[in-house]
Write an enzyme that holds these catalytic residues in place. Structure first.
Site, PDB file in Angstrom:
ATOM      1  N   GLU A   1      29.560  44.502  54.304  1.00 25.89           N
ATOM      2  CA  GLU A   1      28.652  44.240  53.186  1.00 25.89           C
ATOM      3  C   GLU A   1      28.422  45.490  52.352  1.00 25.89           C
ATOM      4  OE1 GLU A   1      24.040  42.810  52.319  1.00 25.89           O
ATOM      5  OE2 GLU A   1      24.883  42.644  54.345  1.00 25.89           O
TER       6      GLU A   1
ATOM      7  N   CYS B   1      35.455  43.619  38.718  1.00 21.95           N
ATOM      8  CA  CYS B   1      34.246  44.074  38.030  1.00 21.95           C
ATOM      9  C   CYS B   1      34.027  43.197  36.795  1.00 21.95           C
ATOM     10  CB  CYS B   1      34.370  45.545  37.649  1.00 21.95           C
ATOM     11  SG  CYS B   1      35.653  45.868  36.398  1.00 21.95           S
TER      12      CYS B   1
ATOM     13  N   CYS C   1      36.813  43.477  34.126  1.00 20.84           N
ATOM     14  CA  CYS C   1      38.063  42.821  34.520  1.00 20.84           C
ATOM     15  C   CYS C   1      37.951  41.299  34.475  1.00 20.84           C
ATOM     16  CB  CYS C   1      38.488  43.280  35.913  1.00 20.84           C
ATOM     17  SG  CYS C   1      39.204  44.939  35.944  1.00 20.84           S
TER      18      CYS C   1
ATOM     19  N   GLU D   1      43.643  44.864  38.423  1.00 22.00           N
ATOM     20  CA  GLU D   1      43.695  43.509  37.876  1.00 22.00           C
ATOM     21  C   GLU D   1      44.330  43.497  36.489  1.00 22.00           C
ATOM     22  OE1 GLU D   1      39.894  43.739  40.444  1.00 22.00           O
ATOM     23  OE2 GLU D   1      41.038  45.031  39.098  1.00 22.00           O
TER      24      GLU D   1
END
Length: 237
Positions: A78, A144, A147, A116
């Site tokens: 996490e 993000c 992207c 990406e």
């Protein structure tokens, strides 16, 4: 709390290892020239520290990922301390064309073009509008906000591309702009999913220099998958 404690312990372990390596280097006289210069300067009452220069940004491409890099970057914790890059493994199926199935990975370094965006400029710069392309990504973290906007733009303009993204972790999923970006991707026809334990094993077998050794999944892999799966479902509902 258990997940936070594990992450804190992992980071503490990494720091201790780096510190120990530094101490060993000093014991054996293996200090760098910059360190020696700073030490001499301090002794003369004039501390001089040379600025550290990062190498130029680049996109690393290849066929197989180092197993240690994969295990660190794709671990679905996490709190992703130190995991500040994206590794994107891709499969491109262009049907019955002579090119067949394309496979490989992209890894971004430092700040600049992300993996990406680089995929569409380096791996799929041209695609015949009449040819259906089925693209699958297995990424170390979800895109993000910048992207997601660029990917959604590509999917809207190139209707022949069908994209599925399987992410090990959700990048800054609590941020509103990230959530909006994921929703925009979903609306543009992108299939979004969090990687299941079986997906990690598949990615290991397909994209990693594993020497035919199976992947031993970390203890909380399934628990972390369920955590991210629930968060993504809440965002996309």
């Amino acid at each position: 709390m258990r997940r936070k404690e594990k992450e804190a312990a992992e980071v503490t372990k990494d720091v201790k290892e780096v510190t120990n390596e530094g101490e060993k280097a000093v014991e054996h006289g293996e200090t760098s020239s910059a360190e020696a210069s700073a030490t001499n300067g301090a002794q003369n009452g004039d501390l001089q520290v040379e600025p550290m220069e990062l190498p130029p940004f680049e996109i690393i491409t290849g066929d197989r990922i180092d197993p240690f890099v994969f295990k660190f970057q794709f671990k679905n914790v996490e709190y992703s301390s130190g995991r500040n890059k994206t590794i994107l493994c891709y499969l491109v199926d262009r049907g019955n064309t002579m090119d067949g199935l394309l496979r490989g990975f992209l890894e971004d370094e430092h700040a600049g073009t992300h993996a990406e965006e680089a995929f569409f400029t380096q791996c799929l710069p041209h695609c015949d509008p009449a040819t259906k392309c089925t693209v699958t990504w297995y990424v170390s973290s979800s895109p993000c906000s910048a992207c997601t906007a660029k990917i959604a733009e590509v999917l809207k303009s190139r209707k022949n591309i069908k994209l599925s993204i399987f992410a090990a972790r959700l990048f800054e999923w609590e941020e509103e702009e990230i959530q909006a970006g994921l929703k925009a991707l979903h609306a543009a026809g992108c299939k979004l999913r969090v990687m299941k334990p079986l997906d990690f094993s598949y990615t290991w077998d397909t994209f990693v220099e594993s020497d035919d050794q199976p992947l031993n999944l970390w203890e909380d892999c399934k628990e972390n998958y369920e955590f991210y799966h629930e968060k993504l479902a809440d965002i996309l509902e």
